[in-house]
Design an enzyme around this catalytic site. Sequence first.
Site, short mmCIF file in Angstrom:
data_model
loop_
_atom_site.label_atom_id
_atom_site.label_comp_id
_atom_site.label_asym_id
_atom_site.label_seq_id
_atom_site.Cartn_x
_atom_site.Cartn_y
_atom_site.Cartn_z
CB THR A 1 -2.60 -3.38 -0.28
OG1 THR A 1 -3.93 -3.17 -0.74
CG2 THR A 1 -1.84 -4.21 -1.30
CG ASN B 1 24.03 23.19 -12.79
OD1 ASN B 1 23.61 24.21 -12.27
ND2 ASN B 1 25.30 23.00 -13.12
CG PHE C 1 31.45 24.86 -15.80
CD1 PHE C 1 31.91 23.72 -15.15
CD2 PHE C 1 30.97 24.74 -17.08
CE1 PHE C 1 31.86 22.47 -15.78
CE2 PHE C 1 30.93 23.51 -17.72
CZ PHE C 1 31.37 22.37 -17.07
CE LYS D 1 -4.12 -0.06 0.68
NZ LYS D 1 -5.23 -0.28 -0.28
NE ARG E 1 28.86 27.50 -12.24
CZ ARG E 1 28.59 26.25 -12.65
NH1 ARG E 1 27.95 26.06 -13.79
NH2 ARG E 1 28.96 25.21 -11.93
CG HIS F 1 21.57 25.27 -16.36
ND1 HIS F 1 22.88 25.02 -16.02
CD2 HIS F 1 21.10 24.10 -16.89
CE1 HIS F 1 23.19 23.78 -16.34
NE2 HIS F 1 22.12 23.20 -16.86
#
Length: 305
Positions: free
Chosen positions: A61, A252, A162, A15, A179, A254
């Site tokens: 369940t 990431n 980066f 369940k 950044r 951005h």
Amino acid sequence: MTDVTVSLGANKYGKAENRVVRIYRDTPRHEIVDLNVTSQLRGQAFSDSFLTGDNSLIVATDTQKNTAFAFAKEVGIPSPEEYLLALGNHFVTEFDWVEGGLWQAEQYEWERITAGGRPHDHSFVRRGQATRLAAVQKADGATHVIGGIRDLTVLKSSGSAFTGFPRDRYTTLVETDDRIMATSVTGRWRFLPDAVAAGIDYNALYTEVVDVMLEVFASVHSLALQQTLFAMGKAVIEARPEIAEVRFAMPNKHHFVYDLSPFGLDNPNEVFYAADRPYGLIEGTIARDGAAPAPEAWLDIPQFV
């Protein structure tokens, strides 16, 4: 025509997403624990239900659902991990044909509403920072406990770069030494079996692990999200000897500098376009050297959701 044969492969059932809310009313100052619980059982004895519809050994369940709610009262929920351990132990001992299973919980955090200048005794507001995760896996006669977190969304407006990546004729990304770096952390950590047996303050550990991850994210000058991921995992393992390994998935999120030149405006890293897709997806495991691997602990546990 060639006869086709098939066989039943790995399976489990149960369940899913039982919304269990436990209020502790022992004092006028109430406490709340809010879980989303999934219980699933495994066992060779369940094959007949799949193959022939024989349910003589199927633990319904609905029974699993009722047990989850009953245990919230009978056992209580001192922590999601301890609650799931109690559920798992119950099913493999109450029904001797249950060979194992997977029990998972998400915990939704609440904080007290301030009224009259002080935290109210029984009024709460949902805290939106992240969702706590817990799982107990019983497989091959062993018990594994995994803690975790999802939707821990973090951003740093500087201290991230980066550069130095290879370029070919399809590469358009501009290198940057300053950044925005943002991600939504999904992290899961597996506890050493000996530590589980000795007893763990799972609530205190969870708080410390999150604090460690946030501090590392903020303080490490990041040359790549991969570097930050590893540093966060390393710091968690160094901080808590109970943890064998940490697995992260970090999309990431951005943020691109928006071109304001058509409007006669400069944009020295001040105005950004937040792109929701596509996104980089960084995943990695950081393991304690010398800790025995346990791939069965991660069976059917989602790594990135």
